[in-house]
Scaffold this motif. Structure first.
Motif, PDB file in Angstrom:
ATOM      1  N   THR A  14       2.965  -0.502   4.411  1.00 52.85           N
ATOM      2  CA  THR A  14       2.611   0.757   3.758  1.00 52.85           C
ATOM      3  C   THR A  14       3.838   1.647   3.630  1.00 52.85           C
TER       4      THR A  14
ATOM      5  N   ASP B  36      -5.257   2.673  -3.459  1.00 52.36           N
ATOM      6  CA  ASP B  36      -4.217   3.706  -3.508  1.00 52.36           C
ATOM      7  C   ASP B  36      -3.185   3.431  -4.595  1.00 52.36           C
TER       8      ASP B  36
ATOM      9  N   SER C 247       0.827  -1.207   0.000  1.00 49.19           N
ATOM     10  CA  SER C 247       0.000   0.000   0.000  1.00 49.19           C
ATOM     11  C   SER C 247       0.862   1.257   0.000  1.00 49.19           C
TER      12      SER C 247
ATOM     13  N   TYR D  49      -4.608  -2.497  -3.680  1.00 54.34           N
ATOM     14  CA  TYR D  49      -5.338  -1.461  -2.948  1.00 54.34           C
ATOM     15  C   TYR D  49      -5.706  -0.307  -3.890  1.00 54.34           C
TER      16      TYR D  49
ATOM     17  N   ASP E  77       0.228   1.094  10.908  1.00 57.25           N
ATOM     18  CA  ASP E  77       0.756   0.128   9.938  1.00 57.25           C
ATOM     19  C   ASP E  77       1.412  -1.039  10.670  1.00 57.25           C
TER      20      ASP E  77
ATOM     21  N   ARG F 263      -8.289  -1.364   8.044  1.00 56.36           N
ATOM     22  CA  ARG F 263      -9.020  -1.758   6.846  1.00 56.36           C
ATOM     23  C   ARG F 263      -8.677  -0.831   5.691  1.00 56.36           C
ATOM     24  N   LYS F 264      -8.367  -1.428   4.541  1.00 59.80           N
ATOM     25  CA  LYS F 264      -8.047  -0.657   3.349  1.00 59.80           C
ATOM     26  C   LYS F 264      -8.862  -1.183   2.181  1.00 59.80           C
ATOM     27  N   ARG F 265      -9.318  -0.261   1.344  1.00 64.43           N
ATOM     28  CA  ARG F 265     -10.159  -0.629   0.215  1.00 64.43           C
ATOM     29  C   ARG F 265      -9.320  -1.249  -0.901  1.00 64.43           C
TER      30      ARG F 265
ATOM     31  N   GLU G  22     -12.117  -5.301   1.025  1.00 67.65           N
ATOM     32  CA  GLU G  22     -11.072  -4.774   1.898  1.00 67.65           C
ATOM     33  C   GLU G  22     -10.183  -5.918   2.366  1.00 67.65           C
ATOM     34  N   ASN G  23      -9.088  -5.570   3.033  1.00 71.30           N
ATOM     35  CA  ASN G  23      -8.087  -6.545   3.463  1.00 71.30           C
ATOM     36  C   ASN G  23      -8.510  -7.256   4.746  1.00 71.30           C
TER      37      ASN G  23
END
Length: 230
Positions: free
Chosen positions: A16, A65, A4, A63, A11, A102-104, A93-94
């Motif tokens: 990330t 991003d 990410s 992700y 993190d 949570r990340k999209r 999400e993860n």
């Protein structure tokens, strides 16, 4: 090996990298006459006996991003990359990371936007991000073969690359990837396994300054024997 690109304040898995750090890492490559490219472009160059100035850049999990942040930075520095996505978790999400955050994940539109970007390759990370070494026969086939079919139909291109979730693989999983028609597969540290279906990678994160990148580059070349067939 990236994941990410965004805020690094929360993190827990150190997956990330901040946009500023990624930009500095890409500049570090370019200052040394190196250029980041997709795995497909790297392997094609290697097959021609070329590519000594190329570095394969990969982004696992897919992700959002990657499209919003990573691609503009890659474009700015004249680099390409491979993003390994999860067609079984479109717009999800993860959930496999218990500590979060949570990340999209990319959906259909995001994957198509990435595929349309110059120098960007779409690869499969399986359907849902499970440990394939523990998967039954049917699950293994779905995660490996069905994910390739779904991504090929979505993008209208031949999906050639696979990335093992968590970096875990064994001979059975590697055979399933080969049998599904992939041209290569990325691991992290595949141990005694070798070849284009067990490509080792170096994790790059927020703490990797120019000095750390230099040391990782040198130590990786010393630690891993040359990849056969690549």
């Amino acid at each position: 090996m990236y994941h990410s690109v965004g805020d690094t304040s929360d993190d827990p898995y150190r997956l990330t990298v901040s946009p500023g750090r990624l930009a500095r890492q890409l500049r570090w490559l370019r200052r040394r006459g190196l250029r980041g490219v997709s795995m497909a472009d790297l392997l094609a160059a290697r097959a021609r006996g070329e590519g000594r100035n190329l570095v394969g850049l990969t982004f696992d999990d897919g992700y959002t991003d990657f499209v919003d942040v990573a691609i503009p930075l890659l474009r700015e520095h004249g680099c390409g990359a491979t993003v390994f996505v999860l067609p079984g978790r479109l717009d999800g999400e993860n959930a496999w990371d218990p500590l979060g955050p949570r990340k999209r994940l990319l959906g259909r539109e995001g994957i198509l936007a990435a595929a349309a970007a110059e120098g960007i390759e779409i690869g499969s990370h399986g359907l849902t991000h499970v440990d394939l070494t523990k998967a039954g026969t049917a699950t293994l086939r779905a995660e490996v073969a069905d994910s390739r079919t779904l991504l090929s139909e979505l993008t209208g291109t031949d999906v050639r690359g696979f990335c093992y979730p968590y970096g875990y693989l064994d001979e059975r999983v590697m055979d399933a990837v080969r049998d599904a028609g992939y041209a290569y597969a990325c691991a992290v540290d595949p141990g005694p396994l070798n070849g284009v279906y067990a490509l080792p990678r170096v994790h790059v994160g927020e703490n990797d300054t120019s000095v750390r990148l230099f040391l990782k580059h040198r130590l990786h070349r010393l630690r891993r024997r040359p990849v056969e067939g690549a």
